[in-house]
Every structure is written in structure tokens, then in C-alpha cells.
Design a protein around this motif. Structure first.
Motif, short mmCIF file in Angstrom:
data_model
loop_
_atom_site.label_atom_id
_atom_site.label_comp_id
_atom_site.label_asym_id
_atom_site.label_seq_id
_atom_site.Cartn_x
_atom_site.Cartn_y
_atom_site.Cartn_z
N ARG A 25 0.84 -1.21 0.00
CA ARG A 25 0.00 0.00 0.00
C ARG A 25 0.87 1.26 0.00
O ARG A 25 0.57 2.23 -0.70
CB ARG A 25 -0.94 -0.01 1.21
CG ARG A 25 -2.05 -1.05 1.12
CD ARG A 25 -2.74 -1.23 2.46
NE ARG A 25 -3.42 -0.03 2.89
CZ ARG A 25 -4.68 0.28 2.57
NH1 ARG A 25 -5.37 -0.51 1.78
NH2 ARG A 25 -5.24 1.38 3.02
N VAL A 26 1.95 1.22 0.78
CA VAL A 26 2.86 2.37 0.82
C VAL A 26 3.48 2.60 -0.56
O VAL A 26 3.54 3.74 -1.05
CB VAL A 26 3.96 2.15 1.88
CG1 VAL A 26 5.04 3.22 1.74
CG2 VAL A 26 3.37 2.18 3.28
N LEU A 27 3.92 1.54 -1.20
CA LEU A 27 4.54 1.66 -2.52
C LEU A 27 3.56 2.25 -3.54
O LEU A 27 3.94 3.12 -4.35
CB LEU A 27 5.03 0.30 -3.00
CG LEU A 27 6.25 -0.28 -2.29
CD1 LEU A 27 6.52 -1.71 -2.75
CD2 LEU A 27 7.49 0.59 -2.53
N LEU A 28 2.31 1.80 -3.50
CA LEU A 28 1.33 2.28 -4.47
C LEU A 28 0.98 3.76 -4.24
O LEU A 28 0.84 4.53 -5.19
CB LEU A 28 0.06 1.42 -4.40
CG LEU A 28 0.20 -0.01 -4.95
CD1 LEU A 28 -1.08 -0.81 -4.68
CD2 LEU A 28 0.51 0.01 -6.44
N VAL A 29 0.85 4.14 -2.98
CA VAL A 29 0.53 5.54 -2.69
C VAL A 29 1.70 6.44 -3.03
O VAL A 29 1.53 7.53 -3.60
CB VAL A 29 0.11 5.71 -1.21
CG1 VAL A 29 -0.01 7.18 -0.85
CG2 VAL A 29 -1.22 5.01 -0.96
N GLN A 30 2.93 6.00 -2.72
CA GLN A 30 4.09 6.80 -3.07
C GLN A 30 4.25 6.92 -4.58
O GLN A 30 4.66 7.96 -5.09
CB GLN A 30 5.35 6.21 -2.44
CG GLN A 30 5.42 6.43 -0.93
CD GLN A 30 6.72 5.96 -0.33
OE1 GLN A 30 7.38 5.07 -0.88
NE2 GLN A 30 7.09 6.52 0.80
N ALA A 31 3.90 5.85 -5.31
CA ALA A 31 3.95 5.92 -6.77
C ALA A 31 2.91 6.91 -7.30
O ALA A 31 3.18 7.67 -8.24
CB ALA A 31 3.71 4.54 -7.36
N PHE A 32 1.73 6.92 -6.67
CA PHE A 32 0.69 7.87 -7.06
C PHE A 32 1.13 9.31 -6.80
O PHE A 32 0.90 10.21 -7.62
CB PHE A 32 -0.60 7.56 -6.28
CG PHE A 32 -1.68 8.58 -6.45
CD1 PHE A 32 -2.44 8.64 -7.61
CD2 PHE A 32 -1.95 9.50 -5.44
CE1 PHE A 32 -3.44 9.59 -7.77
CE2 PHE A 32 -2.96 10.45 -5.58
CZ PHE A 32 -3.70 10.49 -6.76
#
Length: 277
Positions: A244-251
Motif C-alpha cells: 500500500r505504501v509503494l502504491l501511494v508513493q507511486a501515485f
């Protein structure tokens, strides 16, 4: 004039009140010709204390002379009992550059930011970047105006929002291109992801163009968290929380990657990781 600061100026606004309080502050930043500076404003609460209600209103005026350059960072991580209403007025002269980086994280449960940029000289450049990560019942309201009044101006505006819990985010951005502002290049984008099932986003991107030789665009997207991408990462051995952290940081990368100051950028990336439910 001609002075380039080698370190940022850090303005720390600390909310600390045992009884309800209403504060009014005014800041004036003036950069003369060919001057360059970084200003970081942190909105925080005193640690280890139970805070009473505090309503904080600040007005900031920024004047940039010819060829001046200002990087202006705003990071809010205050206590829920602290409310903020902020109004920023920016006046720019020829060949000047103003960059605003506005980041709001879980903390204050009411924030209103008004940013007005008046580009009243030719060949002026201004960038507005926003990152909003909310939780619980927070409310953050961002209003921006970029007013192109003279020719050959360039503006770039990109706000990213992630809402959790029952939080609410508002983005209302407006770009004016006046009749004399030929050869203007203006971009505005607002992207939003709703993680909380009861969270809400209200977005309104606007262009008002009176010139006929311009390049302008604007757009808005609102969507939910991508479960397929989450499954993809988990299927490759990455834990759910880290995925979840990776996806939000990518966003958020389109905004965070624009931060000129690497130390501040790293700090903001850590705040993203810390404040994800």
C-alpha cells in the motif's frame, strides 16, 4: 539584491494553547532582483500537551523582483484541535520564478489554503504543487488562482489527494488568461484516490481564457484504490502494508519528485509512509 541563500529559511508555526485562542499573523517576503531563496513553513503543535481549540489565520505576501527565484514549502502536521486558514498573495516581475509546494498530512481537522498568483509582467513562471493525505474526519480545502496578465507566461499546477477514513478534500483551481497574455502556456491537473469508503473529494478545475494564441490544458480524475495492483505486489512476496505504501508513493510521485530540496522531499515521503492507515 543578487543574494543567493545557501540554506533554507525555516519558519515554524507552533500551535500551543491551554485555552481557546484565535491568532492572526502576517508575513511579507520580498526578493530583490536576481535573489534566490528557499522558505519552509512547518505547521505543528507542541508535543506532549493536551491542546485547546486554536484558530490560526495567516496572510502571506510575496513580492519577486526581476529574475528573483523563490522555492516556498508548506507542510502541515499539526494537532486536530488546531484550525488553519491561510491566504497567500504572490506578485511577480519579469523572468521571476515562484514554486509553491503545499503538503497536508493527518493532523489539523480543518485547513483552508488560498493561493493567488498574479503574473503581471511578461515572461513570468510559476509552479504550484500540492499533496494532500487525510484520515479520520479531516477537512482540507485548497483554492488556487493563477492570473496570467501579460504575454509569454508559464504556469504548471498539479495537486494529488489521498483520502482515508471519513475525510473530505476540496480542490478549486482557476487559471485566468487575460486578453494581453498571448503566448501563455498553462497546465492544471488534480488527481484523487479515495481509500476510505466514507471519504469524499470535490474537485473543480477551471480555465477562463480571453487570449487567442495560448496553450492551456486542465483535467481531473477521481478513483478508488487499485486492488489489482495491490494483488500484483502481494503475489510477488511484498506484504500488504508495504505494498500500500509503494502504491501511494507511486501515485504521489508526480508531485513529490518536483520538490527541489532533497531533504524536504525525503521527509515528505516518510510522512506518507507514517500516515497511511
Amino acid at each position: 539584491k543578487n543574494v543567493v541563500l545557501d540554506k533554507p529559511v525555516h519558519v515554524i508555526r507552533i500551535a500551543s494553547a491551554q485555552d481557546p485562542v484565535f491568532t492572526l499573523t502576517r508575513s511579507l517576503y520580498v526578493l530583490d532582483a536576481f535573489a534566490e531563496a528557499e522558505i519552509l513553513e512547518s505547521f505543528v503543535s507542541a508535543e506532549g500537551e493536551t491542546q485547546a481549540l486554536s484558530i490560526n489565520q495567516q496572510v502571506t505576501e510575496i513580492a519577486l523582483a526581476e529574475n528573483a527565484r523563490l522555492q516556498h514549502y508548506m507542510i502541515q502536521t499539526s494537532d486536530p484541535s488546531s484550525k488553519y486558514v491561510s491566504h497567500i498573495e504572490v506578485h511577480q516581475r519579469k523572468h521571476s520564478l515562484y514554486n509553491n509546494y503545499n503538503a497536508n498530512f493527518p493532523g489539523s481537522d480543518f485547513v483552508r489554503n488560498d493561493i493567488n498568483v498574479r503574473m503581471d509582467d511578461p515572461e513570468v513562471e510559476s509552479h504550484l504543487y500540492g499533496l494532500v493525505l487525510l484520515n479520520k474526519s479531516q477537512f482540507v480545502d485548497n483554492h488556487t488562482i493563477v492570473d496570467h496578465m501579460m504575454p509569454h507566461g508559464e504556469s504548471y499546477e498539479w495537486y494529488k489527494t489521498i483520502t482515508q477514513g471519513e475525510s473530505t478534500a476540496v480542490f478549486n483551481g482557476k487559471i485566468f488568461v487575460r486578453e494581453d497574455a498571448q503566448k501563455t502556456n498553462a497546465f492544471q491537473q488534480n488527481n484523487n484516490v479515495l481509500i476510505g469508503e466514507k471519504s469524499a473529494v470535490y474537485s473543480k478545475t477551471q480555465l477562463e481564457i480571453f487570449a487567442d494564441d495560448v496553450k492551456c490544458s486542465h483535467g481531473c480524475t477521481i478513483g478508488q484504490f487499485d486492488d489489482e495492483s495491490l494483488f500484483y505486489l502481494r503475489a510477488r512476496g511484498i506484504g500488504e502494508d508495504q505494498a500500500r505504501v509503494l502504491l501511494v508513493q507511486a501515485f504521489a510521485f508526480d508531485v513529490t519528485s518536483r520538490f527541489e530540496n532533497e531533504v524536504i522531499r525525503t521527509h515528505v515521503e516518510k510522512l506518507i509512509e507514517k500516515n497511511l492507515d
